[in-house]
Design a protein around this motif. Structure first.
Motif, PDB file in Angstrom:
ATOM      1  N   LYS A   1       0.886  -1.341   0.074  1.00  0.00           N
ATOM      2  CA  LYS A   1      -0.040   0.121  -0.098  1.00  0.00           C
ATOM      3  C   LYS A   1       0.847   1.201  -0.022  1.00  0.00           C
ATOM      4  N   GLY A   2       0.420   2.240  -0.728  1.00  0.00           N
ATOM      5  CA  GLY A   2       1.340   3.583  -0.703  1.00  0.00           C
ATOM      6  C   GLY A   2       1.849   4.039   0.609  1.00  0.00           C
ATOM      7  N   ASN A   3       0.836   4.003   1.624  1.00  0.00           N
ATOM      8  CA  ASN A   3       1.294   4.621   2.669  1.00  0.00           C
ATOM      9  C   ASN A   3       2.548   3.902   3.383  1.00  0.00           C
ATOM     10  N   GLU A   4       2.289   2.618   3.369  1.00  0.00           N
ATOM     11  CA  GLU A   4       3.176   1.487   3.859  1.00  0.00           C
ATOM     12  C   GLU A   4       4.516   1.743   2.987  1.00  0.00           C
ATOM     13  N   ALA A   5       4.389   1.854   1.852  1.00  0.00           N
ATOM     14  CA  ALA A   5       5.833   1.903   1.113  1.00  0.00           C
ATOM     15  C   ALA A   5       6.540   3.309   1.448  1.00  0.00           C
ATOM     16  N   LEU A   6       5.785   4.395   1.585  1.00  0.00           N
ATOM     17  CA  LEU A   6       6.450   5.406   1.954  1.00  0.00           C
ATOM     18  C   LEU A   6       7.108   5.273   3.359  1.00  0.00           C
TER      19      LEU A   6
ATOM     20  N   LEU B   1       0.750   5.046   7.469  1.00  0.00           N
ATOM     21  CA  LEU B   1       2.083   5.457   7.583  1.00  0.00           C
ATOM     22  C   LEU B   1       2.564   5.413   8.979  1.00  0.00           C
ATOM     23  N   ALA B   2       1.965   6.037   9.950  1.00  0.00           N
ATOM     24  CA  ALA B   2       2.239   6.107  11.209  1.00  0.00           C
ATOM     25  C   ALA B   2       2.109   4.723  12.106  1.00  0.00           C
ATOM     26  N   ALA B   3       1.078   4.012  11.495  1.00  0.00           N
ATOM     27  CA  ALA B   3       1.273   2.805  12.198  1.00  0.00           C
ATOM     28  C   ALA B   3       2.156   1.745  11.693  1.00  0.00           C
ATOM     29  N   TYR B   4       2.531   1.915  10.486  1.00  0.00           N
ATOM     30  CA  TYR B   4       3.634   1.276   9.956  1.00  0.00           C
ATOM     31  C   TYR B   4       5.164   1.558  10.839  1.00  0.00           C
ATOM     32  N   MET B   5       5.198   2.905  10.700  1.00  0.00           N
ATOM     33  CA  MET B   5       6.508   3.473  11.690  1.00  0.00           C
ATOM     34  C   MET B   5       6.250   2.850  13.186  1.00  0.00           C
ATOM     35  N   ALA B   6       5.284   2.744  13.666  1.00  0.00           N
ATOM     36  CA  ALA B   6       5.246   2.281  14.817  1.00  0.00           C
ATOM     37  C   ALA B   6       5.664   0.767  15.108  1.00  0.00           C
ATOM     38  N   LYS B   7       5.402   0.175  14.083  1.00  0.00           N
ATOM     39  CA  LYS B   7       5.957  -1.361  14.034  1.00  0.00           C
ATOM     40  C   LYS B   7       7.228  -1.620  13.900  1.00  0.00           C
ATOM     41  N   ARG B   8       7.827  -0.858  12.980  1.00  0.00           N
ATOM     42  CA  ARG B   8       9.224  -0.962  12.260  1.00  0.00           C
ATOM     43  C   ARG B   8      10.193  -0.241  12.917  1.00  0.00           C
ATOM     44  N   MET B   9       9.850   0.989  13.370  1.00  0.00           N
ATOM     45  CA  MET B   9      11.069   1.659  13.565  1.00  0.00           C
ATOM     46  C   MET B   9      12.045   1.263  14.591  1.00  0.00           C
ATOM     47  N   HIS B  10      11.584   0.716  15.867  1.00  0.00           N
ATOM     48  CA  HIS B  10      12.493   0.413  16.685  1.00  0.00           C
ATOM     49  C   HIS B  10      13.304  -0.827  16.374  1.00  0.00           C
TER      50      HIS B  10
ATOM     51  N   VAL C   1      13.524   5.690  16.228  1.00  0.00           N
ATOM     52  CA  VAL C   1      12.600   6.129  17.023  1.00  0.00           C
ATOM     53  C   VAL C   1      11.304   6.215  16.650  1.00  0.00           C
ATOM     54  N   PHE C   2      10.340   6.031  16.993  1.00  0.00           N
ATOM     55  CA  PHE C   2       8.857   6.426  16.764  1.00  0.00           C
ATOM     56  C   PHE C   2       8.247   7.016  17.983  1.00  0.00           C
ATOM     57  N   LEU C   3       7.796   8.134  17.785  1.00  0.00           N
ATOM     58  CA  LEU C   3       6.927   8.721  18.747  1.00  0.00           C
ATOM     59  C   LEU C   3       5.644   9.402  18.276  1.00  0.00           C
ATOM     60  N   GLN C   4       4.502   8.966  18.727  1.00  0.00           N
ATOM     61  CA  GLN C   4       3.387   9.712  18.400  1.00  0.00           C
ATOM     62  C   GLN C   4       3.202  10.812  19.225  1.00  0.00           C
ATOM     63  N   ALA C   5       3.277  11.958  19.014  1.00  0.00           N
ATOM     64  CA  ALA C   5       3.161  13.104  19.581  1.00  0.00           C
ATOM     65  C   ALA C   5       1.992  13.529  20.025  1.00  0.00           C
TER      66      ALA C   5
ATOM     67  N   THR D   1       8.181  13.475   9.306  1.00  0.00           N
ATOM     68  CA  THR D   1       6.848  13.683  10.077  1.00  0.00           C
ATOM     69  C   THR D   1       5.963  13.399   8.772  1.00  0.00           C
ATOM     70  N   SER D   2       4.831  12.812   9.032  1.00  0.00           N
ATOM     71  CA  SER D   2       3.704  12.824   7.962  1.00  0.00           C
ATOM     72  C   SER D   2       2.462  13.215   8.683  1.00  0.00           C
ATOM     73  N   SER D   3       1.525  13.695   7.735  1.00  0.00           N
ATOM     74  CA  SER D   3       0.179  13.934   7.938  1.00  0.00           C
ATOM     75  C   SER D   3      -0.745  14.178   6.914  1.00  0.00           C
ATOM     76  N   SER D   4      -1.845  14.732   7.001  1.00  0.00           N
ATOM     77  CA  SER D   4      -2.732  15.130   6.130  1.00  0.00           C
ATOM     78  C   SER D   4      -3.228  16.570   6.257  1.00  0.00           C
TER      79      SER D   4
END
Length: 352
Positions: A7-12, A35-44, A49-53, A75-78
């Motif tokens: 999926k595009g967001n996850e590929a990003l 995108l953020a959910a994927y980062m939460a799983k993969r970054m560590h 470092v992943f942090l949901q501000a 960072t990413s957003s909409s």
């Protein structure tokens, strides 16, 4: 090279990790939350470092802090979330720091809707924050291009010490396509001359700052930055020219809308109408040389957008208003169809 259906967001997100992103700070908002959910799983797992501000404002200022140490930060957003980040983006630009910002656009203004849009074009290219500054803006049209431009965004952000944006939309973020990931060297640029990462009493302090109380000093810093911008405008523009050698009607479109426009151009050609496509891949800097090459034989230009026509001014300025430019678009999250675009091409072609 191995191909992955993503999926595009996850590929990003995966492309950013492979490009050496070590810090991701974000806040969930549709349609970029995957995108953020994927980062939460993969970054560590990738040593980052992943942090949901607590907010978008906090997230962009965390990017400012991380980038000041020389690490690759993102960072990413909409759309509404990007608006909240705008002050921090200006601080990053004023501090001459590299960072990557992802905008998976949705309909607006206000909360708008969660469907795809391109109505953040002006925000990205003209006014993402206060003051005299620009940021690099890339407009991918496929999931593979999102991967490629995330890598390039980090690279060019480091090279020019400035923020870079991937301007995607909900359609690209949610679609699935096969992708390959290129070989990457995240340490291509030496940051030892400016990064605030600890001096160990062996060098002078590096000060990261966007505050200048003396107007002459602020003016000089801006003028130096704009010298870099002129180099970027000469060397970093990118565009796709499709069937433009003999076109009478040149369709101009970027991102996901360019896929629709290309189908319409192919249908027009099948019906004997000489249509072509100009697709800017960089929205800032706008590909001036490339559009003039594409428009050499064209009698009319048509801008097709998922907005009320935010790219038209750049097209007119790029060609010095030498040819008529018309507009067709849908907004509010409505995606134009190939049939609608073909109808506009036929109307314009029939009048030639």
């Amino acid at each position: 090279m191995e191909r992955n259906l993503m999926k595009g967001n996850e590929a990003l997100a995966e492309a950013a990790i492979r490009a050496g992103c070590k810090c991701f700070f974000g806040y969930p908002i549709t349609p970029q939350t995957e995108l953020a959910a994927y980062m939460a799983k993969r970054m560590h797992k990738a040593g980052g470092v992943f942090l949901q501000a607590e907010s978008e404002i906090a997230a962009i200022n965390m990017v400012l802090g991380a980038a000041s140490t020389g690490v690759r930060a993102m960072t990413s957003s909409s759309s509404p979330g990007i608006s909240l980040k705008s002050e921090g983006v200006s601080y990053i630009a004023g501090s001459d720091l590299p960072a990557v910002i992802i905008n998976v656009e949705r309909g607006g203004p206000g909360l708008g809707g969660i469907q795809p849009s391109q109505a953040d074009y002006w925000q990205a290219t003209k006014a993402l924050g206060h003051g005299d500054f620009q940021l690099l803006v890339y407009a991918p049209a496929s999931v593979q291009e999102m991967v490629d431009y995330v890598v390039k965004a980090f690279d060019r952000a480091d090279k020019y010490r400035m923020p870079a944006m991937i301007l995607a939309d909900g359609l690209l973020g949610q679609m699935m396509e096969p992708v390959t990931f290129p070989e990457i060297n995240p340490d291509a640029y030496d940051k030892s001359g400016w990064a605030a990462n600890g001096h160990k009493m062996q060098r002078e302090h590096h000060i990261i700052n966007s505050l200048y109380l003396k107007p002459d000093e602020l003016e000089n810093s801006i003028l130096d930055r704009y010298k870099r911008y002129e180099i970027i405008k000469e060397t970093e523009t990118e565009a796709e020219l499709y069937l433009t050698e003999d076109c009478d009607v040149l369709v101009c479109a970027f991102g996901a809308t360019a896929r629709v426009a290309k189908s319409a151009v192919n249908d027009a050609r099948a019906q004997g109408i000489k249509a072509g496509l100009f697709r800017p891949k960089t929205l800032w800097p706008f590909p001036v040389k490339e559009i003039n090459e594409a428009a050499k034989s064209a009698k009319k230009l048509l801008s097709v957008e998922m907005s009320m026509g935010q790219m038209i001014e750049d097209i007119k300025l790029a060609i010095n208003c030498s040819k008529p430019v018309e507009f067709f678009g849908r907004t509010g999250g409505v995606i134009p169809t190939p049939a609608e675009v073909l109808g506009e091409i036929k109307r314009m072609g029939g009048a030639l």
